[in-house]
Structure formats: C-alpha cells, structure tokens
Design a protein around this motif. Structure first.
Motif, PDB file in Angstrom:
ATOM      1  N   SER A   2     -58.456 -57.937 -67.397  1.00 42.24           N
ATOM      2  CA  SER A   2     -57.030 -57.746 -67.013  1.00 42.24           C
ATOM      3  C   SER A   2     -56.637 -56.192 -67.642  1.00 42.24           C
ATOM      4  N   ILE A   3     -56.950 -55.310 -66.894  1.00 41.20           N
ATOM      5  CA  ILE A   3     -56.488 -53.779 -67.258  1.00 41.20           C
ATOM      6  C   ILE A   3     -55.407 -53.584 -66.833  1.00 41.20           C
ATOM      7  N   ALA A   4     -54.603 -52.629 -67.937  1.00 42.08           N
ATOM      8  CA  ALA A   4     -53.125 -52.405 -67.643  1.00 42.08           C
ATOM      9  C   ALA A   4     -53.089 -50.969 -68.360  1.00 42.08           C
ATOM     10  N   GLY A   5     -52.410 -50.042 -67.632  1.00 39.80           N
ATOM     11  CA  GLY A   5     -51.752 -48.839 -68.217  1.00 39.80           C
ATOM     12  C   GLY A   5     -50.909 -49.127 -69.440  1.00 39.80           C
ATOM     13  N   LEU A   6     -50.810 -48.292 -70.429  1.00 39.86           N
ATOM     14  CA  LEU A   6     -49.846 -48.361 -71.567  1.00 39.86           C
ATOM     15  C   LEU A   6     -49.393 -47.340 -71.980  1.00 39.86           C
ATOM     16  N   TRP A   7     -48.181 -47.357 -72.209  1.00 39.77           N
ATOM     17  CA  TRP A   7     -47.622 -45.990 -72.853  1.00 39.77           C
ATOM     18  C   TRP A   7     -46.667 -46.487 -74.126  1.00 39.77           C
ATOM     19  N   VAL A   8     -46.655 -45.797 -75.314  1.00 40.79           N
ATOM     20  CA  VAL A   8     -45.760 -46.046 -76.276  1.00 40.79           C
ATOM     21  C   VAL A   8     -44.449 -45.563 -76.310  1.00 40.79           C
ATOM     22  N   PHE A  13     -46.732 -40.275 -81.290  1.00 41.02           N
ATOM     23  CA  PHE A  13     -48.275 -40.872 -81.829  1.00 41.02           C
ATOM     24  C   PHE A  13     -48.070 -41.985 -82.497  1.00 41.02           C
ATOM     25  N   LEU A  14     -49.039 -43.033 -82.037  1.00 44.19           N
ATOM     26  CA  LEU A  14     -48.981 -44.250 -82.969  1.00 44.19           C
ATOM     27  C   LEU A  14     -50.302 -44.011 -83.781  1.00 44.19           C
ATOM     28  N   GLU A  15     -50.089 -44.270 -85.297  1.00 43.40           N
ATOM     29  CA  GLU A  15     -51.010 -44.090 -86.232  1.00 43.40           C
ATOM     30  C   GLU A  15     -51.803 -45.242 -86.239  1.00 43.40           C
ATOM     31  N   PRO A  16     -53.043 -45.387 -86.610  1.00 37.29           N
ATOM     32  CA  PRO A  16     -53.986 -46.386 -86.798  1.00 37.29           C
ATOM     33  C   PRO A  16     -53.157 -47.543 -87.578  1.00 37.29           C
ATOM     34  N   GLY A  17     -52.806 -48.823 -87.403  1.00 39.54           N
ATOM     35  CA  GLY A  17     -52.308 -49.806 -88.303  1.00 39.54           C
ATOM     36  C   GLY A  17     -50.725 -49.610 -88.048  1.00 39.54           C
ATOM     37  N   ALA A  50     -58.521 -53.979 -80.622  1.00 39.02           N
ATOM     38  CA  ALA A  50     -58.056 -52.490 -81.074  1.00 39.02           C
ATOM     39  C   ALA A  50     -56.694 -52.462 -81.243  1.00 39.02           C
ATOM     40  N   GLY A  51     -56.072 -53.670 -81.152  1.00 38.02           N
ATOM     41  CA  GLY A  51     -54.454 -53.848 -81.196  1.00 38.02           C
ATOM     42  C   GLY A  51     -54.215 -55.282 -80.847  1.00 38.02           C
ATOM     43  N   THR A  52     -52.941 -55.612 -81.572  1.00 40.91           N
ATOM     44  CA  THR A  52     -52.400 -56.844 -80.992  1.00 40.91           C
ATOM     45  C   THR A  52     -50.929 -56.755 -80.644  1.00 40.91           C
ATOM     46  N   ALA A  53     -50.388 -57.601 -79.787  1.00 40.59           N
ATOM     47  CA  ALA A  53     -48.916 -57.427 -79.535  1.00 40.59           C
ATOM     48  C   ALA A  53     -48.269 -58.687 -79.289  1.00 40.59           C
ATOM     49  N   VAL A  54     -47.176 -58.848 -79.373  1.00 44.42           N
ATOM     50  CA  VAL A  54     -46.177 -59.994 -79.056  1.00 44.42           C
ATOM     51  C   VAL A  54     -45.360 -59.611 -77.760  1.00 44.42           C
ATOM     52  N   VAL A  55     -45.350 -60.321 -77.083  1.00 51.22           N
ATOM     53  CA  VAL A  55     -44.797 -60.071 -75.517  1.00 51.22           C
ATOM     54  C   VAL A  55     -43.278 -60.345 -75.846  1.00 51.22           C
ATOM     55  N   LEU A  56     -42.591 -59.185 -75.726  1.00 51.77           N
ATOM     56  CA  LEU A  56     -41.117 -59.488 -75.710  1.00 51.77           C
ATOM     57  C   LEU A  56     -40.330 -59.564 -74.252  1.00 51.77           C
TER      58      LEU A  56
END
Length: 68
Positions: A2-8, A13-17, A50-56
C-alpha cells in the motif's frame, strides 16, 4: 503493498522522533479502503517501521467531473 505519497504540513523538516500532521495520497486507492478514522498505521521504508500515525480523517476518491 500500500504505497502512498506523503507530505508534512506546517513544518519545514520533521526531526527523527518528531510529530507533525501529514497527508497521504495513495497510489492505489483500492489498497486503502480498510483505513478508518482513529486507526493506527505504520510507515515502512524497508521491513522496519519508520514511523507511526493515527488517522485523523479519511477522504474517499471522488469520481471524475462530468464532461459538458
């Protein structure tokens, strides 16, 4: 896969953690129909998480605009 483009959003810049709001644009929307608001999802660049998310929010694809 399940591939998706991602933008912050709202940070240059999103620091590690770090934490931020991100948007995903699935390359194959049919692979993402199971995703629901409140669900936790993982991001992978390889086999490790590499990361986790909660779907809003979930916005389903709209059909093409009718031609005139």
């Amino acid at each position: 896969m399940s591939i998706a483009g991602l933008w912050v959003e709202d940070v240059p810049f999103l620091e590690p953690g770090g934490q931020a709001t991100v948007r995903l644009v699935p390359l194959t929307p049919s692979h993402w129909t199971h995703v629901k608001t409140g669900q936790h999802i993982n991001m992978h660049e390889d086999r490790t998480v590499a990361g986790t998310a909660v779907v809003l929010e979930v916005h389903l694809p709209t059909s093409a605009m009718p031609t005139r």
